[in-house]
Write an enzyme that holds these catalytic residues in place. Structure first.
Site, mmCIF file in Angstrom:
data_model
loop_
_atom_site.group_PDB
_atom_site.id
_atom_site.type_symbol
_atom_site.label_atom_id
_atom_site.label_comp_id
_atom_site.label_asym_id
_atom_site.label_seq_id
_atom_site.Cartn_x
_atom_site.Cartn_y
_atom_site.Cartn_z
ATOM 1 N N LYS A 146 0.798 -1.152 -0.180
ATOM 2 C CA LYS A 146 0.074 -0.124 -0.076
ATOM 3 C C LYS A 146 0.988 1.250 0.082
ATOM 4 C CE LYS A 146 -4.233 1.183 2.342
ATOM 5 N NZ LYS A 146 -4.931 1.035 4.077
HETATM 6 C C1 E4P Z 1 -8.211 2.128 4.057
HETATM 7 O O1 E4P Z 1 -7.376 1.499 3.497
HETATM 8 C C2 E4P Z 1 -8.120 3.038 5.433
HETATM 9 O O2 E4P Z 1 -7.270 1.906 6.041
HETATM 10 C C3 E4P Z 1 -9.362 3.042 6.040
HETATM 11 O O3 E4P Z 1 -10.222 2.320 5.476
HETATM 12 C C4 E4P Z 1 -9.248 4.423 6.641
HETATM 13 O O4 E4P Z 1 -10.582 4.549 7.263
HETATM 14 P P1 E4P Z 1 -11.027 5.657 8.410
HETATM 15 O O5 E4P Z 1 -11.060 6.802 7.611
HETATM 16 O O6 E4P Z 1 -12.163 5.352 9.116
HETATM 17 O O7 E4P Z 1 -9.687 5.804 9.162
#
Ligand code: E4P
Length: 217
Positions: free
Chosen positions: A83
């Protein structure tokens, strides 16, 4: 639509995986912090449970370091998805890592143009953050819909991984507009089964069944 679980809580992942609800997992530095575990160890444990893509995020900001971190994370298991953030350095890292045949998830996407350039850089997944856009009074679902149209217009095969999913309604809307994947916390995925009429109906059936005095087993 595929379901990824947005957590590093191994017990929660295993529970949902047993029900066939886990097509993959996403993590990020905040999720690793919350787990209280070492990133390499917990990610390896998750990969031993889940056969689908497991996103592990780089933390460097320069492309060369992101590439080195990505290669190290990819050694954990064959189903690791590296990622990277949606910056020019992140896109450079995406191009190199995807060119090596690795799955890459480009994260922190907040606009259709960002999604367009991530696809051109060879992203396997693009992660538009629905909830964080809603938080600032913008329309996260409109972004998912715009990206769907753009990717379909040009035949990009980058998968739309709707992230920052906070409610069951987000999941319904993502399914309606054609997100390829949603990633949500276990609590939101579990809430998909809830309905007050199901609870009320079951209570009535239990009451009436008791009155019959019968047993099935
Ligand atoms: C996605 O890959 C992120 O880890 C996540 O969905 C972010 O979510 P949040 O905005 O609730 O922290």
């Amino acid at each position: 639509m595929k379901f990824f679980v947005d957590t590093a809580d191994v017990a929660a992942i295993a529970e949902l995986n047993d029900l066939g609800m886990v097509d993959g997992v996403t993590t990020n530095p905040s999720i690793i912090l919350k787990s209280g575990r070492n990133i390499l160890e917990v990610t390896k444990e998750i990969c031993s449970i889940v056969s689908g893509p497991v996103s592990a995020e780089v933390v460097a900001t320069k492309a060369d370091e992101m590439i080195a971190e990505g290669r190290k994370l990819a050694e954990i298991a064959p189903n690791i998805t590296v990622k990277v953030p949606l910056t020019w350095d992140g896109l450079r890292a995406c191009k190199v890592l995807s060119g090596e045949g690795r799955m890459v998830n480009v994260t922190l996407c907040f606009s259709a143009n960002q999604a367009l350039i991530a696809a051109k850089a060879g992203a396997t997944f693009i992660s538009p953050f629905v909830g964080r856009l809603d938080d600032i009074n913008m329309d996260g679902m409109e972004l998912i819909s715009d990206i769907r149209q753009i990717y379909d217009n040009y035949g990009f095969d980058t998968q739309i991984l709707a992230a920052s999913i906070r409610t069951v309604n987000h999941i319904t809307q993502c399914a309606l507009v054609g997100a390829d994947v949603i990633t949500a916390p276990p609590s939101v995925i579990k809430a998909l089964a809830n309905h007050p009429l199901t609870d009320a109906g079951l209570a009535q059936f239990e009451k009436d069944w008791a009155k019959t005095g019968q047993k099935i087993l």
